[in-house]
Design a protein around this motif. Structure first.
Motif, PDB file in Angstrom:
ATOM      1  N   LEU A  67     -15.742   2.800 -13.717  1.00 57.14           N
ATOM      2  CA  LEU A  67     -15.326   2.408 -15.051  1.00 57.14           C
ATOM      3  C   LEU A  67     -13.948   2.939 -15.414  1.00 57.14           C
ATOM      4  O   LEU A  67     -13.402   2.574 -16.459  1.00 57.14           O
ATOM      5  CB  LEU A  67     -16.340   2.905 -16.088  1.00 57.14           C
ATOM      6  N   TRP A  68     -13.393   3.801 -14.565  1.00 58.15           N
ATOM      7  CA  TRP A  68     -12.113   4.420 -14.873  1.00 58.15           C
ATOM      8  C   TRP A  68     -11.031   3.993 -13.891  1.00 58.15           C
ATOM      9  O   TRP A  68     -11.292   3.731 -12.717  1.00 58.15           O
ATOM     10  CB  TRP A  68     -12.214   5.944 -14.827  1.00 58.15           C
ATOM     11  N   ARG A  69      -9.820   3.963 -14.420  1.00 59.40           N
ATOM     12  CA  ARG A  69      -8.651   3.690 -13.590  1.00 59.40           C
ATOM     13  C   ARG A  69      -7.650   4.819 -13.805  1.00 59.40           C
ATOM     14  O   ARG A  69      -7.327   5.153 -14.949  1.00 59.40           O
ATOM     15  CB  ARG A  69      -8.026   2.347 -13.974  1.00 59.40           C
ATOM     16  N   LEU A  70      -7.171   5.400 -12.716  1.00 63.71           N
ATOM     17  CA  LEU A  70      -6.209   6.499 -12.791  1.00 63.71           C
ATOM     18  C   LEU A  70      -4.961   6.121 -12.022  1.00 63.71           C
ATOM     19  O   LEU A  70      -5.017   5.764 -10.842  1.00 63.71           O
ATOM     20  CB  LEU A  70      -6.814   7.787 -12.203  1.00 63.71           C
ATOM     21  N   ARG A  71      -3.810   6.185 -12.704  1.00 60.40           N
ATOM     22  CA  ARG A  71      -2.521   5.932 -12.082  1.00 60.40           C
ATOM     23  C   ARG A  71      -1.595   7.112 -12.360  1.00 60.40           C
ATOM     24  O   ARG A  71      -1.607   7.663 -13.463  1.00 60.40           O
ATOM     25  CB  ARG A  71      -1.891   4.654 -12.632  1.00 60.40           C
ATOM     26  N   THR A  72      -0.806   7.474 -11.365  1.00 55.49           N
ATOM     27  CA  THR A  72       0.160   8.562 -11.519  1.00 55.49           C
ATOM     28  C   THR A  72       1.539   8.053 -11.120  1.00 55.49           C
ATOM     29  O   THR A  72       1.713   7.487 -10.032  1.00 55.49           O
ATOM     30  CB  THR A  72      -0.222   9.769 -10.647  1.00 55.49           C
ATOM     31  N   SER A  73       2.518   8.254 -11.999  1.00 57.55           N
ATOM     32  CA  SER A  73       3.890   7.838 -11.718  1.00 57.55           C
ATOM     33  C   SER A  73       4.825   9.038 -11.812  1.00 57.55           C
ATOM     34  O   SER A  73       4.580   9.985 -12.565  1.00 57.55           O
ATOM     35  CB  SER A  73       4.337   6.751 -12.707  1.00 57.55           C
ATOM     36  N   GLY A  74       5.879   9.004 -11.028  1.00 59.51           N
ATOM     37  CA  GLY A  74       6.873  10.081 -11.054  1.00 59.51           C
ATOM     38  C   GLY A  74       6.506  11.287 -10.207  1.00 59.51           C
ATOM     39  O   GLY A  74       7.201  12.305 -10.250  1.00 59.51           O
ATOM     40  N   ARG A  75       5.438  11.162  -9.423  1.00 60.82           N
ATOM     41  CA  ARG A  75       5.012  12.291  -8.580  1.00 60.82           C
ATOM     42  C   ARG A  75       6.151  12.758  -7.666  1.00 60.82           C
ATOM     43  O   ARG A  75       6.297  13.946  -7.386  1.00 60.82           O
ATOM     44  CB  ARG A  75       3.801  11.873  -7.750  1.00 60.82           C
ATOM     45  N   GLU A  76       6.946  11.812  -7.209  1.00 59.48           N
ATOM     46  CA  GLU A  76       8.012  12.135  -6.262  1.00 59.48           C
ATOM     47  C   GLU A  76       9.099  13.023  -6.874  1.00 59.48           C
ATOM     48  O   GLU A  76       9.905  13.620  -6.142  1.00 59.48           O
ATOM     49  CB  GLU A  76       8.650  10.845  -5.726  1.00 59.48           C
ATOM     50  N   LEU A  77       9.129  13.140  -8.194  1.00 61.10           N
ATOM     51  CA  LEU A  77      10.118  13.991  -8.848  1.00 61.10           C
ATOM     52  C   LEU A  77       9.799  15.477  -8.683  1.00 61.10           C
ATOM     53  O   LEU A  77      10.698  16.327  -8.780  1.00 61.10           O
ATOM     54  CB  LEU A  77      10.191  13.656 -10.345  1.00 61.10           C
ATOM     55  N   VAL A 212     -11.922   2.977 -19.037  1.00 59.24           N
ATOM     56  CA  VAL A 212     -10.837   3.861 -19.449  1.00 59.24           C
ATOM     57  C   VAL A 212      -9.677   3.749 -18.472  1.00 59.24           C
ATOM     58  O   VAL A 212      -9.857   3.800 -17.252  1.00 59.24           O
ATOM     59  CB  VAL A 212     -11.327   5.324 -19.527  1.00 59.24           C
ATOM     60  N   ASP A 213      -8.474   3.558 -19.017  1.00 62.18           N
ATOM     61  CA  ASP A 213      -7.251   3.482 -18.222  1.00 62.18           C
ATOM     62  C   ASP A 213      -6.455   4.759 -18.464  1.00 62.18           C
ATOM     63  O   ASP A 213      -5.907   4.961 -19.547  1.00 62.18           O
ATOM     64  CB  ASP A 213      -6.440   2.247 -18.628  1.00 62.18           C
ATOM     65  N   VAL A 214      -6.418   5.637 -17.472  1.00 66.76           N
ATOM     66  CA  VAL A 214      -5.739   6.926 -17.590  1.00 66.76           C
ATOM     67  C   VAL A 214      -4.466   6.897 -16.756  1.00 66.76           C
ATOM     68  O   VAL A 214      -4.466   6.389 -15.637  1.00 66.76           O
ATOM     69  CB  VAL A 214      -6.654   8.078 -17.117  1.00 66.76           C
ATOM     70  N   ARG A 215      -3.405   7.452 -17.327  1.00 64.53           N
ATOM     71  CA  ARG A 215      -2.132   7.488 -16.587  1.00 64.53           C
ATOM     72  C   ARG A 215      -1.464   8.836 -16.754  1.00 64.53           C
ATOM     73  O   ARG A 215      -1.398   9.375 -17.867  1.00 64.53           O
ATOM     74  CB  ARG A 215      -1.199   6.380 -17.072  1.00 64.53           C
ATOM     75  N   VAL A 216      -1.005   9.378 -15.652  1.00 63.74           N
ATOM     76  CA  VAL A 216      -0.223  10.612 -15.639  1.00 63.74           C
ATOM     77  C   VAL A 216       1.221  10.222 -15.339  1.00 63.74           C
ATOM     78  O   VAL A 216       1.503   9.599 -14.312  1.00 63.74           O
ATOM     79  CB  VAL A 216      -0.743  11.598 -14.580  1.00 63.74           C
ATOM     80  N   GLU A 217       2.127  10.579 -16.238  1.00 59.90           N
ATOM     81  CA  GLU A 217       3.522  10.161 -16.128  1.00 59.90           C
ATOM     82  C   GLU A 217       4.440  11.384 -16.087  1.00 59.90           C
ATOM     83  O   GLU A 217       4.601  12.097 -17.082  1.00 59.90           O
ATOM     84  CB  GLU A 217       3.892   9.278 -17.322  1.00 59.90           C
ATOM     85  N   VAL A 218       5.027  11.625 -14.930  1.00 56.42           N
ATOM     86  CA  VAL A 218       6.002  12.715 -14.786  1.00 56.42           C
ATOM     87  C   VAL A 218       7.359  12.206 -15.231  1.00 56.42           C
ATOM     88  O   VAL A 218       7.873  11.211 -14.706  1.00 56.42           O
ATOM     89  CB  VAL A 218       6.073  13.208 -13.331  1.00 56.42           C
ATOM     90  N   LEU A 219       7.936  12.875 -16.219  1.00 58.33           N
ATOM     91  CA  LEU A 219       9.227  12.464 -16.762  1.00 58.33           C
ATOM     92  C   LEU A 219      10.362  13.215 -16.054  1.00 58.33           C
ATOM     93  O   LEU A 219      10.135  14.205 -15.361  1.00 58.33           O
ATOM     94  CB  LEU A 219       9.253  12.734 -18.264  1.00 58.33           C
ATOM     95  N   SER A 220      11.563  12.754 -16.254  1.00 58.52           N
ATOM     96  CA  SER A 220      12.726  13.372 -15.609  1.00 58.52           C
ATOM     97  C   SER A 220      12.833  14.844 -15.995  1.00 58.52           C
ATOM     98  O   SER A 220      12.619  15.210 -17.166  1.00 58.52           O
ATOM     99  CB  SER A 220      14.011  12.649 -16.012  1.00 58.52           C
ATOM    100  N   PRO A 221      13.176  15.712 -15.046  1.00 54.91           N
ATOM    101  CA  PRO A 221      13.227  17.149 -15.348  1.00 54.91           C
ATOM    102  C   PRO A 221      14.370  17.500 -16.286  1.00 54.91           C
ATOM    103  O   PRO A 221      15.393  16.825 -16.340  1.00 54.91           O
ATOM    104  CB  PRO A 221      13.436  17.777 -13.968  1.00 54.91           C
TER     105      PRO A 221
END
Length: 252
Positions: A67-77, A212-221
């Motif tokens: 029932l859940w979706r997890l996406r992570t963006s910006g991990r490479e930073l 549930v749509d969960v997202r982890v977003e790493v922003l620019s340092p």
């Protein structure tokens, strides 16, 4: 209506199964963590391998929930080595679980109660995460001293600068600790926006939500050299996280 009651009953059943799976599998995962620790301790002083094992342990509970979706963006930073401070918003217990999807070495700063949870808390101690007694000034001093050591050793540290979970989804004021460390050690600060976890599990309650749509977003340092003091770095970090949350139409 009958279908609403049926859906509520279904989610109660799903929640019971979910928490039961965690309770039943934690001893098995902890046994694996002990093995990883014993094998890697002689050459992995930062316990990076154990932390990556812990990441896989935590994230599997989210990935296995249909029932859940997890996406992570910006991990490479994020860095693999070197001191850094990571700062994320805090809306749910599940923030801790989903942030492990970063799959980068870091040390948590977490409330002392977490370290008393069987298997999970014991694993946190194995990893060398940092225990904080909220409201205790002596504990705060010990935490800052330990974070000084970790940053000097090249280990990033992760904070929830709000200090506690939000009650209503509104981003709370940030405390100074994380930003003071970044300024003093001249290490980059990474703002991280966590979306959707409050919908997965509100602060008060254990009944899971559906779809549930969960997202982890790493922003620019942020570089501490670009800021005059702790307060300016703190407020810019909060502004960036708030902007990222607003862009998605959700404060949590």
């Amino acid at each position: 209506m009958w279908w609403l009651k049926l859906r509520e009953g279904t989610m109660i059943l799903v929640s019971v199964v979910f928490w039961s799976v965690i309770v039943l599998t934690c001893p098995v995962f902890f046994a694996g963590a002990m093995l990883v620790w014993l094998v890697t301790a002689p050459f992995d002083r930062r316990r990076a391998v154990l932390h990556l094992y812990t990441c896989a342990w935590a994230v599997c509970y989210v990935r296995l929930n249909p029932l859940w979706r997890l996406r992570t963006s910006g991990r490479e930073l994020l860095p693999w080595r070197g001191g850094a401070v990571l700062a994320a918003n805090h809306a749910s217990t599940f923030d801790i679980i989903v942030l492990f999807d970063l799959f980068r070495p870091f040390k948590w700063v977490s409330k002392a109660e977490m370290f008393r949870i069987p298997f999970i808390g014991w694993n946190m101690r194995l990893n060398g995460y940092v225990s904080l007694v909220r409201g205790d000034r002596a504990s705060v001093r010990r935490v800052m001293a330990r974070c000084d050591e970790l940053l000097d050793a090249g280990s990033p540290v992760m904070f929830f600068p709000e200090g506690r979970r939000t009650e209503d989804g509104t981003l709370q004021p940030f405390k100074d600790g994380a930003f003071d460390l970044a300024i003093r050690h001249q290490v980059p600060l990474y703002p991280i926006a966590v979306h959707g976890t409050r919908k997965a599990l509100p602060k008060h309650g254990f009944i899971l939500r559906h779809n549930v749509d969960v997202r982890v977003e790493v922003l620019s340092p942020l570089s501490p050299t670009d800021f005059a003091d702790v307060a300016s770095l703190r407020e810019e970090t909060r502004r960036r996280i708030a902007a990222a949350l607003t862009e998605n139409g959700n404060a949590s």
